[in-house]
Design a protein around this motif. Structure first.
Motif, PDB file in Angstrom:
ATOM      1  N   ALA A 257       2.948   2.554  -9.152  1.00  0.00           N
ATOM      2  CA  ALA A 257       1.798   1.659  -9.266  1.00  0.00           C
ATOM      3  C   ALA A 257       0.500   2.381  -8.898  1.00  0.00           C
ATOM      4  CB  ALA A 257       1.989   0.436  -8.378  1.00  0.00           C
ATOM      5  N   LEU A 258       0.524   3.139  -7.820  1.00  0.00           N
ATOM      6  CA  LEU A 258      -0.688   3.839  -7.395  1.00  0.00           C
ATOM      7  C   LEU A 258      -1.125   4.886  -8.423  1.00  0.00           C
ATOM      8  CD1 LEU A 258       0.137   4.222  -3.612  1.00  0.00           C
ATOM      9  CD2 LEU A 258      -1.816   2.962  -4.572  1.00  0.00           C
ATOM     10  N   ARG A 259      -0.174   5.545  -9.035  1.00  0.00           N
ATOM     11  CA  ARG A 259      -0.535   6.491 -10.100  1.00  0.00           C
ATOM     12  C   ARG A 259      -1.114   5.750 -11.299  1.00  0.00           C
ATOM     13  NH1 ARG A 259       4.481   8.885  -8.619  1.00  0.00           N
ATOM     14  NH2 ARG A 259       5.522   7.926 -10.419  1.00  0.00           N
ATOM     15  N   GLU A 260      -0.536   4.603 -11.625  1.00  0.00           N
ATOM     16  CA  GLU A 260      -1.021   3.810 -12.751  1.00  0.00           C
ATOM     17  C   GLU A 260      -2.439   3.301 -12.493  1.00  0.00           C
ATOM     18  OE1 GLU A 260       0.045   1.688 -16.506  1.00  0.00           O
ATOM     19  OE2 GLU A 260       0.117   3.660 -15.568  1.00  0.00           O
ATOM     20  N   TRP A 261      -2.722   2.875 -11.289  1.00  0.00           N
ATOM     21  CA  TRP A 261      -4.065   2.384 -10.961  1.00  0.00           C
ATOM     22  C   TRP A 261      -5.090   3.518 -11.030  1.00  0.00           C
ATOM     23  CZ3 TRP A 261      -2.374  -0.687  -5.965  1.00  0.00           C
ATOM     24  CH2 TRP A 261      -1.431  -1.649  -6.353  1.00  0.00           C
ATOM     25  N   GLN A 262      -4.671   4.709 -10.645  1.00  0.00           N
ATOM     26  CA  GLN A 262      -5.585   5.851 -10.768  1.00  0.00           C
ATOM     27  C   GLN A 262      -5.836   6.189 -12.234  1.00  0.00           C
ATOM     28  OE1 GLN A 262      -5.063   9.132  -7.690  1.00  0.00           O
ATOM     29  NE2 GLN A 262      -3.152   7.982  -7.373  1.00  0.00           N
ATOM     30  N   ARG A 263      -4.820   6.030 -13.055  1.00  0.00           N
ATOM     31  CA  ARG A 263      -4.980   6.303 -14.489  1.00  0.00           C
ATOM     32  C   ARG A 263      -6.049   5.396 -15.100  1.00  0.00           C
ATOM     33  NH1 ARG A 263      -3.650   3.901 -19.024  1.00  0.00           N
ATOM     34  NH2 ARG A 263      -2.343   2.300 -18.032  1.00  0.00           N
ATOM     35  N   VAL A 264      -5.984   4.099 -14.803  1.00  0.00           N
ATOM     36  CA  VAL A 264      -6.931   3.173 -15.430  1.00  0.00           C
ATOM     37  C   VAL A 264      -8.315   3.269 -14.797  1.00  0.00           C
ATOM     38  CG1 VAL A 264      -5.074   1.624 -16.117  1.00  0.00           C
ATOM     39  CG2 VAL A 264      -6.309   1.177 -13.994  1.00  0.00           C
ATOM     40  N   ALA A 265      -8.390   3.710 -13.534  1.00  0.00           N
ATOM     41  CA  ALA A 265      -9.708   3.906 -12.915  1.00  0.00           C
ATOM     42  C   ALA A 265     -10.352   5.213 -13.356  1.00  0.00           C
ATOM     43  CB  ALA A 265      -9.580   3.868 -11.392  1.00  0.00           C
ATOM     44  N   GLY A 266      -9.529   6.231 -13.564  1.00  0.00           N
ATOM     45  CA  GLY A 266     -10.049   7.508 -14.041  1.00  0.00           C
ATOM     46  C   GLY A 266     -10.711   8.315 -12.941  1.00  0.00           C
ATOM     47  N   PRO A 267     -10.992   9.589 -13.214  1.00  0.00           N
ATOM     48  CA  PRO A 267     -11.615  10.463 -12.219  1.00  0.00           C
ATOM     49  C   PRO A 267     -12.915   9.872 -11.680  1.00  0.00           C
ATOM     50  CG  PRO A 267     -10.865  11.726 -14.110  1.00  0.00           C
ATOM     51  CD  PRO A 267     -10.714  10.279 -14.484  1.00  0.00           C
ATOM     52  N   GLY A 268     -13.032   9.867 -10.368  1.00  0.00           N
ATOM     53  CA  GLY A 268     -14.214   9.299  -9.729  1.00  0.00           C
ATOM     54  C   GLY A 268     -14.120   7.806  -9.498  1.00  0.00           C
ATOM     55  N   GLY A 269     -13.117   7.141 -10.080  1.00  0.00           N
ATOM     56  CA  GLY A 269     -12.919   5.716  -9.852  1.00  0.00           C
ATOM     57  C   GLY A 269     -12.393   5.441  -8.457  1.00  0.00           C
ATOM     58  N   ARG A 270     -12.407   4.180  -8.086  1.00  0.00           N
ATOM     59  CA  ARG A 270     -12.001   3.814  -6.733  1.00  0.00           C
ATOM     60  C   ARG A 270     -10.831   2.834  -6.757  1.00  0.00           C
ATOM     61  NH1 ARG A 270     -13.672   5.667  -1.898  1.00  0.00           N
ATOM     62  NH2 ARG A 270     -14.321   3.650  -1.069  1.00  0.00           N
ATOM     63  N   ILE A 271     -10.005   2.923  -5.725  1.00  0.00           N
ATOM     64  CA  ILE A 271      -8.925   1.975  -5.490  1.00  0.00           C
ATOM     65  C   ILE A 271      -9.216   1.297  -4.154  1.00  0.00           C
ATOM     66  CG2 ILE A 271      -6.440   1.616  -5.304  1.00  0.00           C
ATOM     67  CD1 ILE A 271      -7.270   2.951  -7.930  1.00  0.00           C
ATOM     68  N   LEU A 272      -9.339  -0.029  -4.165  1.00  0.00           N
ATOM     69  CA  LEU A 272      -9.632  -0.801  -2.952  1.00  0.00           C
ATOM     70  C   LEU A 272      -8.502  -1.798  -2.716  1.00  0.00           C
ATOM     71  CD1 LEU A 272     -11.369  -1.944  -0.634  1.00  0.00           C
ATOM     72  CD2 LEU A 272     -12.552  -3.350  -2.348  1.00  0.00           C
ATOM     73  N   LEU A 273      -7.876  -1.713  -1.560  1.00  0.00           N
ATOM     74  CA  LEU A 273      -6.758  -2.580  -1.226  1.00  0.00           C
ATOM     75  C   LEU A 273      -7.082  -3.406   0.018  1.00  0.00           C
ATOM     76  CD1 LEU A 273      -3.879   0.043  -1.569  1.00  0.00           C
ATOM     77  CD2 LEU A 273      -4.893  -1.373  -3.363  1.00  0.00           C
ATOM     78  N   ILE A 274      -6.777  -4.697  -0.042  1.00  0.00           N
ATOM     79  CA  ILE A 274      -6.769  -5.536   1.148  1.00  0.00           C
ATOM     80  C   ILE A 274      -5.313  -5.611   1.573  1.00  0.00           C
ATOM     81  CG2 ILE A 274      -7.350  -7.781   2.126  1.00  0.00           C
ATOM     82  CD1 ILE A 274      -9.770  -6.213   1.038  1.00  0.00           C
ATOM     83  N   GLU A 275      -5.011  -5.041   2.728  1.00  0.00           N
ATOM     84  CA  GLU A 275      -3.611  -4.872   3.102  1.00  0.00           C
ATOM     85  C   GLU A 275      -3.349  -5.346   4.525  1.00  0.00           C
ATOM     86  OE1 GLU A 275      -0.792  -4.333   1.897  1.00  0.00           O
ATOM     87  OE2 GLU A 275      -1.412  -4.016  -0.166  1.00  0.00           O
ATOM     88  N   GLY A 276      -2.112  -5.212   4.947  1.00  0.00           N
ATOM     89  CA  GLY A 276      -1.755  -5.637   6.287  1.00  0.00           C
ATOM     90  C   GLY A 276      -0.374  -5.151   6.682  1.00  0.00           C
ATOM     91  N   PHE A 277      -0.026  -5.480   7.915  1.00  0.00           N
ATOM     92  CA  PHE A 277       1.301  -5.174   8.452  1.00  0.00           C
ATOM     93  C   PHE A 277       1.830  -6.455   9.075  1.00  0.00           C
ATOM     94  CE2 PHE A 277       3.864  -3.191  12.053  1.00  0.00           C
ATOM     95  CZ  PHE A 277       4.971  -3.007  11.249  1.00  0.00           C
ATOM     96  N   TRP A 278       2.876  -7.033   8.453  1.00  0.00           N
ATOM     97  CA  TRP A 278       3.353  -8.355   8.844  1.00  0.00           C
ATOM     98  C   TRP A 278       4.532  -8.304   9.811  1.00  0.00           C
ATOM     99  CZ3 TRP A 278       1.654  -6.941   4.043  1.00  0.00           C
ATOM    100  CH2 TRP A 278       0.473  -7.576   3.618  1.00  0.00           C
ATOM    101  N   ASP A 279       5.473  -7.421   9.587  1.00  0.00           N
ATOM    102  CA  ASP A 279       6.607  -7.260  10.487  1.00  0.00           C
ATOM    103  C   ASP A 279       7.311  -8.600  10.755  1.00  0.00           C
ATOM    104  OD1 ASP A 279       8.385  -5.829  12.017  1.00  0.00           O
ATOM    105  OD2 ASP A 279       7.197  -5.969  13.850  1.00  0.00           O
ATOM    106  N   HIS A 280       7.597  -9.339   9.673  1.00  0.00           N
ATOM    107  CA  HIS A 280       8.328 -10.589   9.819  1.00  0.00           C
ATOM    108  C   HIS A 280       9.735 -10.333  10.344  1.00  0.00           C
ATOM    109  CE1 HIS A 280       5.386 -11.986   6.581  1.00  0.00           C
ATOM    110  NE2 HIS A 280       5.129 -12.735   7.634  1.00  0.00           N
TER     111      HIS A 280
END
Length: 222
Positions: free
Chosen positions: A134-157
């Protein structure tokens, strides 16, 4: 379970089943102007000057998609769950915002190379059987110089629930990761200049955060 197509079917079924009530929870939807304004402030800092072409992957009910559109960005949302997309389209229509929503697989996007300036995803990586792809695919569609922004967390359910009882062992990032660990994942995937910011303001989540939330972003190398 080892067949990834079966894993994805169960994940899709889980989120289809939660679509109608997903936004009801304070930390999922937007409930009030203060919460909206605080999210707009966070996203404005991380996305930069509008308009940018944004692909919101795993958009769900369109919470982040609509906020980004409200900031003036040109947004397309993608999700695997049709019921989530129905909610997103309805919300966009009621808000008078022009956002395109498409059904799609976060690991195999029907999007051309270099199509967007920014890829966003909120609480998505933990649901994917192959986050590296997925991360490689997102870089492909953003292209060189594009950005990947994630809202993430650690849940540890303590225990998985519903469909995740059967598939959680097939999800490498199940329950999320602390920011330092996810930074290593992003850098290993090839992103550069990775940085993160804690999102521990209770206003963002409509309550005191019960887990570790953060924004993390990196740049696709040129």
């Amino acid at each position: 379970m080892t067949d990834r197509s079966d894993v994805k079917k169960l994940v899709k079924r889980h989120w289809n089943g939660r679509a109608e009530t997903f936004d009801d929870e304070a930390h999922h939807g937007i409930h009030g102007e203060d919460q909206r304004e605080r999210w707009l402030s966070v996203l404005d800092r991380w996305t930069g000057e509008a308009p940018q072409r944004v692909l919101d992957v795993g958009c769900g009910t369109g919470v982040i998609s609509l906020l980004l559109a409200g900031l003036g960005h040109d947004v397309t949302g993608v999700d695997v769950a049709p019921a989530m997309l129905e909610q997103a389209r309805d919300k966009a229509h009621r808000a008078g915002l022009s956002v395109e929503f498409q059904r799609g697989d976060a690991e195999v996007l029907a999007v051309r190379d270099d199509a967007v300036d920014l890829v966003t995803a909120r609480h998505l990586l933990w649901t994917l059987p192959d986050p590296e792809t997925a991360l490689r695919e997102w870089q492909r569609v953003a292209g060189p110089g594009g950005r990947i922004l994630l809202i993430e967390g650690f849940w540890d359910h303590p225990e998985p629930w519903d469909e995740y009882e059967e598939v959680h062992g097939d999800l490498p990032l199940y329950d999320g990761r602390p920011p330092g660990e996810l930074r290593e994942v992003l850098e290993k995937a090839g992103l550069r200049d990775v940085e993160h910011e804690p999102l521990d303001d209770p206003v963002l989540w409509g309550r005191e955060p019960r887990h570790e939330y953060y924004a993390i972003a990196g740049t696709v190398p040129r």
